[in-house]
Design a protein around this motif. Structure first.
Motif: not given
Length: 401
Positions: A252, A306, A364, A366, A369-371, A373
């Motif tokens: 995403d 997405q 952002g 992802w 569904d995890q961002r 870094d």
């Protein structure tokens, strides 16, 4: 927060490295700091050193010190990194002031004391803050914007003679590996520093010119900014893994600004970087697999983009719009093998060897569904803004002083 104990910490290191408050009338606390000042040196961006090295290093002769205070103002959206580091000896006499989870953290190591202390409010709100320290008797008081946030008692001791009384202060980085910290953190800090006044100018023996690659005069907002030609890559083994049964993987992308033409992202290897790629072109995105035909979709900036990989197809969607790219018979096998490949990569921005005019801002990114870094990327261009974006698209390519 209060720390008590029979500690004897080097007066020189604490007094000289940590900032004291500017003069105030009748003891009034610091008021709101204006966002702009007239006829002052430009703010220095801390996150632009080569690699994760400091942007500037100063040295001081301690025998000539008559003023034992420092001060600066500070602005960031970044929750973790080094504001400044100082040492007399990097093995056993050093100090670090940084951020962790957005809050100030002090790490100190010398022959008398070793400590790590975090205190105070979050500073990663994009506003200018004044950081200050007061020495009262044997106490060290740390304040932020006029409020006391840390009180270290019985931390002062007699000044002992140093064999080599030279102190180094490094802005925005460390002078040893991050693993040598008492509690390691990611040193790189996407932040701006201004109104800095370090120790006694007459005692300063050298200072390196700032290596800043971007201007702090541009109004910013939270995000990740890729200037034209910049790039980053993640090892696929270091990011969240695909779902096994049925096989599925999602990305995403929060795309806020986009201009020019070039790659937005790709899955592949350094030798073959575009097994699956998403390309920016004239306010459209083009999805393609290898050398096969692609499909395009008009962009609506501000809506999440997405990408969903499944057994036999890739679904590209934004809002109510959806496009489906059918994978060739061997397409899925290639993608499955990519995660097992030691050189499997997620590429962002320009691909290796590509001349790209694309610039973009993400709020952002992802995977599953995890961002992700950006500070933990396998590699990235030094001119990427890891935690901020320009507010004005017209300033998007102005990254230098």
């Amino acid at each position: 927060m209060e720390y008590r104990g029979p500690l004897a910490i080097s007066w020189v290191l604490l007094l000289m490295l940590l900032p004291l408050p500017p003069h105030s009338h009748q003891g009034q606390a610091l008021r709101q700091i204006p966002s702009q000042r007239i006829e002052e040196p430009p703010a220095v961006h801390l996150g632009s050193g080569p690699g994760q090295e400091p942007v500037s290093i100063m040295t001081f002769n301690l025998t000539k010190i008559t003023k034992t205070s420092s001060s600066f103002e500070f602005r960031t959206w970044d929750p973790e990194g080094v504001i400044f580091y100082g040492d007399i000896n990097p093995k056993d006499d050093w100090f670090m002031l940084g951020l962790r989870d957005g809050r100030p953290e002090i790490q100190l190591h010398n022959p008398w004391a070793q400590l790590t202390v975090g205190a105070g409010p979050r500073l990663d709100d994009g506003r200018w803050h004044q950081v200050e320290v007061k020495i009262l008797g044997d106490s060290l008081l740390l304040g932020v914007d006029g409020e006391e946030v840390l009180n270290l008692r019985q931390v002062s001791g007699p000044l002992t003679k140093k064999p080599q009384p030279i102190m180094k202060i490094a802005l925005g980085g460390l002078l040893f590996p991050a693993s040598n910290l008492r509690l390691p953190l990611v040193p790189a800090l996407d932040a701006c520093l201004r109104q800095d006044n370090w120790l006694d100018r007459q005692a300063r023996t050298s200072v390196s010119a700032p290596t800043s690659l971007r201007s702090c005069a541009i109004d910013s907002q939270p995000g990740i900014f890729f200037p034209p030609g910049s790039h980053a890559e993640f090892n696929l083994q270091d990011i969240p893994q695909p779902h096994a049964e049925p096989w599925a993987f999602s990305l995403d992308v929060g795309l806020q600004l986009a201009a020019g033409s070039g790659h937005l992202l790709a899955l592949g290897t350094p030798e073959n970087p575009s097994w699956l790629s998403l390309h920016l072109q004239n306010q459209k995105v083009v999805l393609s697999s290898g050398s096969g035909p692609g499909l395009d979709m008009s962009l609506v900036l501000g809506l999440p983009l997405q990408l969903k990989l499944a057994v036999s197809r890739v679904v590209l969607s934004q809002g109510l719009k959806k496009e489906i790219l059918a994978l060739p018979p061997m397409g899925l096998d290639s993608l499955l093998n990519l995660w097992a490949h030691p050189q499997g990569r997620l590429f962002l921005g320009a691909l290796p060897g590509e001349t790209s005019s694309a610039s973009f801002c993400l709020d952002g990114l992802w995977a599953q569904d995890q961002r992700l870094d950006m500070d933990r990327a396998l590699s990235r261009s030094h001119d990427i803004w890891t935690h901020s974006c320009p507010q004005n698209p017209g300033n998007a390519t102005d990254t230098t002083h």
